[in-house]
Scaffold this motif. Structure first.
Motif, PDB file in Angstrom:
ATOM      1  N   ARG A 127     -11.961  -7.340 -23.713  1.00  0.00           N
ATOM      2  CA  ARG A 127     -12.705  -7.440 -22.449  1.00  0.00           C
ATOM      3  C   ARG A 127     -14.185  -7.137 -22.653  1.00  0.00           C
ATOM      4  O   ARG A 127     -15.051  -7.787 -22.062  1.00  0.00           O
ATOM      5  CB  ARG A 127     -12.169  -6.413 -21.454  1.00  0.00           C
ATOM      6  CG  ARG A 127     -10.850  -6.780 -20.822  1.00  0.00           C
ATOM      7  CD  ARG A 127     -10.375  -5.567 -20.029  1.00  0.00           C
ATOM      8  NE  ARG A 127      -9.155  -5.845 -19.293  1.00  0.00           N
ATOM      9  CZ  ARG A 127      -9.145  -6.246 -18.023  1.00  0.00           C
ATOM     10  NH1 ARG A 127     -10.264  -6.400 -17.369  1.00  0.00           N
ATOM     11  NH2 ARG A 127      -7.991  -6.491 -17.420  1.00  0.00           N
ATOM     12  N   ARG A 130     -16.150  -9.929 -24.060  1.00  0.00           N
ATOM     13  CA  ARG A 130     -16.466 -10.955 -23.071  1.00  0.00           C
ATOM     14  C   ARG A 130     -17.716 -10.561 -22.265  1.00  0.00           C
ATOM     15  O   ARG A 130     -18.564 -11.410 -21.984  1.00  0.00           O
ATOM     16  CB  ARG A 130     -15.260 -11.145 -22.144  1.00  0.00           C
ATOM     17  CG  ARG A 130     -15.475 -12.257 -21.207  1.00  0.00           C
ATOM     18  CD  ARG A 130     -14.205 -12.893 -20.683  1.00  0.00           C
ATOM     19  NE  ARG A 130     -14.596 -13.888 -19.706  1.00  0.00           N
ATOM     20  CZ  ARG A 130     -14.005 -14.041 -18.535  1.00  0.00           C
ATOM     21  NH1 ARG A 130     -12.961 -13.307 -18.216  1.00  0.00           N
ATOM     22  NH2 ARG A 130     -14.436 -14.965 -17.699  1.00  0.00           N
ATOM     23  N   GLU A 134     -20.829 -13.056 -22.308  1.00  0.00           N
ATOM     24  CA  GLU A 134     -21.089 -13.831 -21.088  1.00  0.00           C
ATOM     25  C   GLU A 134     -21.777 -13.056 -19.983  1.00  0.00           C
ATOM     26  O   GLU A 134     -22.084 -13.619 -18.933  1.00  0.00           O
ATOM     27  CB  GLU A 134     -19.755 -14.384 -20.548  1.00  0.00           C
ATOM     28  CG  GLU A 134     -19.035 -15.243 -21.575  1.00  0.00           C
ATOM     29  CD  GLU A 134     -17.598 -15.547 -21.144  1.00  0.00           C
ATOM     30  OE1 GLU A 134     -17.302 -15.387 -19.936  1.00  0.00           O
ATOM     31  OE2 GLU A 134     -16.793 -15.907 -22.008  1.00  0.00           O
ATOM     32  N   ARG A 136     -20.450 -11.134 -17.998  1.00  0.00           N
ATOM     33  CA  ARG A 136     -19.596 -11.129 -16.818  1.00  0.00           C
ATOM     34  C   ARG A 136     -18.254 -10.543 -17.188  1.00  0.00           C
ATOM     35  O   ARG A 136     -17.876 -10.514 -18.354  1.00  0.00           O
ATOM     36  CB  ARG A 136     -19.438 -12.540 -16.236  1.00  0.00           C
ATOM     37  CG  ARG A 136     -18.758 -13.511 -17.224  1.00  0.00           C
ATOM     38  CD  ARG A 136     -18.462 -14.848 -16.585  1.00  0.00           C
ATOM     39  NE  ARG A 136     -19.685 -15.598 -16.352  1.00  0.00           N
ATOM     40  CZ  ARG A 136     -20.000 -16.155 -15.181  1.00  0.00           C
ATOM     41  NH1 ARG A 136     -19.203 -15.984 -14.137  1.00  0.00           N
ATOM     42  NH2 ARG A 136     -21.092 -16.863 -15.052  1.00  0.00           N
ATOM     43  N   PHE A 137     -17.548 -10.046 -16.171  1.00  0.00           N
ATOM     44  CA  PHE A 137     -16.242  -9.451 -16.439  1.00  0.00           C
ATOM     45  C   PHE A 137     -15.385  -9.573 -15.192  1.00  0.00           C
ATOM     46  O   PHE A 137     -15.893  -9.806 -14.088  1.00  0.00           O
ATOM     47  CB  PHE A 137     -16.388  -7.978 -16.832  1.00  0.00           C
ATOM     48  CG  PHE A 137     -16.979  -7.141 -15.733  1.00  0.00           C
ATOM     49  CD1 PHE A 137     -16.177  -6.554 -14.773  1.00  0.00           C
ATOM     50  CD2 PHE A 137     -18.358  -6.979 -15.647  1.00  0.00           C
ATOM     51  CE1 PHE A 137     -16.721  -5.815 -13.739  1.00  0.00           C
ATOM     52  CE2 PHE A 137     -18.914  -6.231 -14.611  1.00  0.00           C
ATOM     53  CZ  PHE A 137     -18.100  -5.655 -13.651  1.00  0.00           C
ATOM     54  N   VAL A 138     -14.089  -9.414 -15.406  1.00  0.00           N
ATOM     55  CA  VAL A 138     -13.148  -9.442 -14.293  1.00  0.00           C
ATOM     56  C   VAL A 138     -12.563  -8.036 -14.145  1.00  0.00           C
ATOM     57  O   VAL A 138     -12.032  -7.487 -15.103  1.00  0.00           O
ATOM     58  CB  VAL A 138     -12.005 -10.462 -14.571  1.00  0.00           C
ATOM     59  CG1 VAL A 138     -11.017 -10.479 -13.407  1.00  0.00           C
ATOM     60  CG2 VAL A 138     -12.579 -11.844 -14.844  1.00  0.00           C
ATOM     61  N   ASP A 144     -11.673 -12.748  -9.809  1.00  0.00           N
ATOM     62  CA  ASP A 144     -13.024 -13.297  -9.866  1.00  0.00           C
ATOM     63  C   ASP A 144     -13.924 -12.520 -10.823  1.00  0.00           C
ATOM     64  O   ASP A 144     -13.918 -11.290 -10.831  1.00  0.00           O
ATOM     65  CB  ASP A 144     -13.661 -13.271  -8.469  1.00  0.00           C
ATOM     66  CG  ASP A 144     -12.811 -14.057  -7.475  1.00  0.00           C
ATOM     67  OD1 ASP A 144     -12.152 -15.028  -7.922  1.00  0.00           O
ATOM     68  OD2 ASP A 144     -12.778 -13.668  -6.304  1.00  0.00           O
ATOM     69  N   ALA A 145     -14.684 -13.267 -11.594  1.00  0.00           N
ATOM     70  CA  ALA A 145     -15.607 -12.625 -12.527  1.00  0.00           C
ATOM     71  C   ALA A 145     -16.831 -12.106 -11.787  1.00  0.00           C
ATOM     72  O   ALA A 145     -17.295 -12.715 -10.822  1.00  0.00           O
ATOM     73  CB  ALA A 145     -16.026 -13.610 -13.609  1.00  0.00           C
ATOM     74  N   LYS A 147     -20.812 -10.903 -12.254  1.00  0.00           N
ATOM     75  CA  LYS A 147     -21.918 -11.045 -13.196  1.00  0.00           C
ATOM     76  C   LYS A 147     -22.716  -9.738 -13.270  1.00  0.00           C
ATOM     77  O   LYS A 147     -22.944  -9.096 -12.250  1.00  0.00           O
ATOM     78  CB  LYS A 147     -22.813 -12.191 -12.706  1.00  0.00           C
ATOM     79  CG  LYS A 147     -23.830 -12.636 -13.709  1.00  0.00           C
ATOM     80  CD  LYS A 147     -23.905 -14.151 -13.868  1.00  0.00           C
ATOM     81  CE  LYS A 147     -24.869 -14.513 -15.007  1.00  0.00           C
ATOM     82  NZ  LYS A 147     -24.480 -13.923 -16.304  1.00  0.00           N
TER      83      LYS A 147
END
Ligand SMILES: Nc1ncnc2c1ncn2[C@@H]1O[C@H](COP(=O)(O)OP(=O)(O)OP(=O)(O)O)[C@@H](O)[C@H]1O
Ligand SMILES: [Mg+2]
Length: 325
Positions: A127, A130, A134, A136-138, A144-145, A147
């Motif tokens: 995680r 990621r 990016e 971003r994470f969930v 939903d991700a 930002k």
């Protein structure tokens, strides 16, 4: 004879006191690295000041004034750490009774400090990777991700490379978190800093309300013991030792007897033998010491290690027996 505070004072760089050349260099590096928005990995033994370095980087960076959020990755299990970092939605797991924002959301625009990053479980590493790739994470249990814009500063006392080799740390993540690795040297390698820090902490405790004593100087023996100790707990340990001396001792001179046992510690077997006044050879302790010093060409360090005692003890015994260099 009492040893007094030297004239020389170190530099105070965001709470880090030092006068050692390597540290001076490190401070310069921190200033440059802070400006670039890259991930930094701070490596160093326990108590060397890794958290102070992380804060200094944040304060020197354009993110200064924004949030700085720290978490110790070793103090949570996998599920709780994921929730701590990324937050969770209500019902994500037992006990998740309402939505919760994680550290990355709370530090948006600022910096996140991941202490003991080598301890992050592999699931959470995926995680984290990621987020770094990016931005971003969930949240845990969410769909939903989110930002975010955070700078990552991490710390460890382990070699991540080794953790990678042993399958405990993702290689791709290692490269992401240590774009710039920063090594914080152990206290014993920072020339002159033990003395500087001893006085720094003496002043701190002298100024503290309710301290049972004021310290104005050190006995030679105490000074030598502080200088020759290995400081496995680095600056944190040194601060504790000074605080201990304030509490257990009396009067304005910090004496040898005010130091905790570790600092008065001897090599377990050999020193006891020496204590009894001579080893198998039947020579007196004085003769043993003189012989060891001769054999070591006058080097106290070598003689002490040949005798299996600390430099402090050797120094003390030399005084007792009136042995000159
Ligand atoms: N150069 C220094 N000058 C003054 N105080 C220092 C210095 N380095 C560290 N300290 C103090 O020593 C203590 C330990 O520092 P810090 O928590 O930053 O160490 P650390 O490397 O994060 O340790 P750990 O690995 O155990 O978490 C803190 O109280 C800190 O304020
Ligand atoms: Mg720390």
């Amino acid at each position: 004879m009492m040893i007094k505070r030297p004239q020389r004072r170190g530099r105070n760089f965001f709470g880090m006191i030092s006068g050692a050349p390597q540290m001076e260099e490190l401070f310069g590096l921190l200033e440059r690295v802070a400006r670039a928005d890259v991930s930094v990995l701070v490596r160093g033994e326990t108590g060397t000041g890794k958290e102070l370095v992380a804060r200094a980087i944040h304060e020197l960076s354009p993110r200064q004034g924004k949030a700085f959020r720290a978490v110790n990755c070793a103090s949570f299990n996998s599920e709780l750490l994921a929730s701590e970092l990324f937050g969770h939605v209500r019902g994500a797991f037992t006990g998740a009774v309402k939505d919760r924002r994680g550290l990355f959301a709370l530090a948006d625009g600022g910096s996140v400090f991941l202490d003991e990053i080598a301890e992050i479980p592999l699931e959470v590493q995926a995680r984290l990777l990621r987020v770094l790739q990016e931005q971003r994470f969930v949240p845990v249990g969410g769909t939903d991700a989110v930002k975010v814009d955070v700078r990552l500063i991490s710390a460890t006392n382990k070699a991540l490379r080794r953790e990678v080799e042993q399958g405990r740390f993702r290689e791709d993540l290692m490269y992401r978190v240590r774009v710039v690795p920063i090594f914080l040297p152990p206290l014993v390698e920072r020339q002159g800093d033990i003395e500087l820090l001893v006085w720094h902490f003496i002043e701190e405790f002298n100024a503290r309300e309710g301290m049972p004593r004021r310290i104005e100087g050190l006995s030679e023996e105490a000074f030598e013991a502080l200088q020759s100790y290995g400081w496995p707990g680095n600056v944190r340990e040194l601060r504790n030792v000074i605080e201990y001396a304030f509490v257990v001792g009396e009067g304005e001179v910090l004496a040898y007897g005010d130091l905790p046992p570790e600092l008065r510690g001897e090599g377990p077997v050999d020193s006891r033998e020496l204590e009894r006044g001579g080893g198998e050879s039947g020579r007196s302790e004085r003769q043993e010491i003189v012989a060891a010093l001769r054999a070591a060409g006058g080097s106290r360090e070598d003689a002490a290690s040949a005798l299996g005692i600390s430099r402090t003890t050797l120094w003390r015994r030399m005084k007792e027996y009136g042995i000159e260099d």
